[in-house]
Design a protein around this motif. Structure first.
Motif: not given
Ligand SMILES: *Cc1c(COP(=O)(O)O)cnc(C)c1O
Length: 232
Positions: A193-204, A212-215
């Motif tokens: 939905k927001l292709p221009d945003a740099r959404l590269d992070t999953l803090s989990m 499990a988070a790395i998996a």
């Protein structure tokens, strides 16, 4: 705990993350270990920094500011705020932290955007999502993530980097993965939905569920007790 023991634990966690990367076919370069140092001393942080980690997570602003002052001689440290944000504390947050993991309100985003000192560049922010739907947990409901994200990407002094979650604690590996999978799906939808945003992070992922988070695609695991020992 002795700083030598803390350093040993830090090395152990780094090995554990490396092992999980092999097991789940992840590139270790894609995963940051955030050492969560709340309640622990500047000396303990120093010991962990000496083992090669540079990102530190703090939950309490005043405590964090005191430690930051003691550690100004290590310029490579990168500070992440992972605690609840009070709106009267946003100026100090915007001035003293590179990352915020716990954004859940537009009002806070607007204040941080206005108060971010220009010379620091954009503040890196993550929206916290309440994936388990617990009434007591912080975070935005999954259905409300897009609307907040849309507002954040319009703020020039913030950079929306992704999502963060603290799921319901469980020892069940499959259930741990389910919660993290949910966050990854939400992030993927957001990227669409927001292709221009740099959404590269999953803090989990934390001490008890980092595998499990790395998996499930975590790019940043927040590790406290496995490095520093139990908090009193
Ligand atoms: C304290 C804390 C952690 C670290 O938890 P451990 O179980 O000690 O690894 C991670 N994330 C957040 C948001 C925290 O508050």
């Amino acid at each position: 705990m002795l700083t030598s023991v803390i350093a040993e634990h830090s090395a152990k966690v780094q090995a554990q993350v490396a092992q999980a990367c092999i097991k789940f076919d992840r590139n270790p370069k894609d995963i940051t270990i955030l050492a969560v140092s709340k309640t622990h001393s500047a000396a303990a942080i120093r010991a962990v920094a000496a083992t090669g980690l540079h990102a530190f997570g703090e939950n309490y602003l005043q405590e964090a500011l005191l430690k930051q002052k003691e550690l100004t001689d290590i310029p490579t440290l990168e500070w992440h705020f992972i605690g609840a944000v009070q709106s009267n504390k946003t100026r100090e947050l915007a001035t003293n932290f590179t990352w915020l993991h716990t954004l859940e309100r537009e009002k806070i985003a607007t204040r941080l955007n206005a108060q971010r000192p220009e010379h620091l560049g954009r503040m890196q922010v993550l929206i916290q999502v309440n994936v388990s739907g617990e009434a007591s947990k912080a975070g935005v409901a999954p259905a409300d993530v897009f609307s907040l994200a849309q507002q954040v990407v319009q703020l020039p002094n913030l950079e929306l980097r992704g999502l963060m979650c603290i799921p319901l604690a469980t020892d069940d590996f499959a259930l741990q993965r389910q919660a993290f999978e949910q966050l990854r799906h939400l992030r993927n939808q957001l990227q669409h939905k927001l292709p221009d945003a740099r959404l590269d992070t999953l803090s989990m992922g934390m001490s008890a569920d980092l595998e499990a988070a790395i998996a499930e695609g975590s790019t940043l695991v927040r590790i406290g007790s496995a490095i520093f020992g139990a908090r009193s």
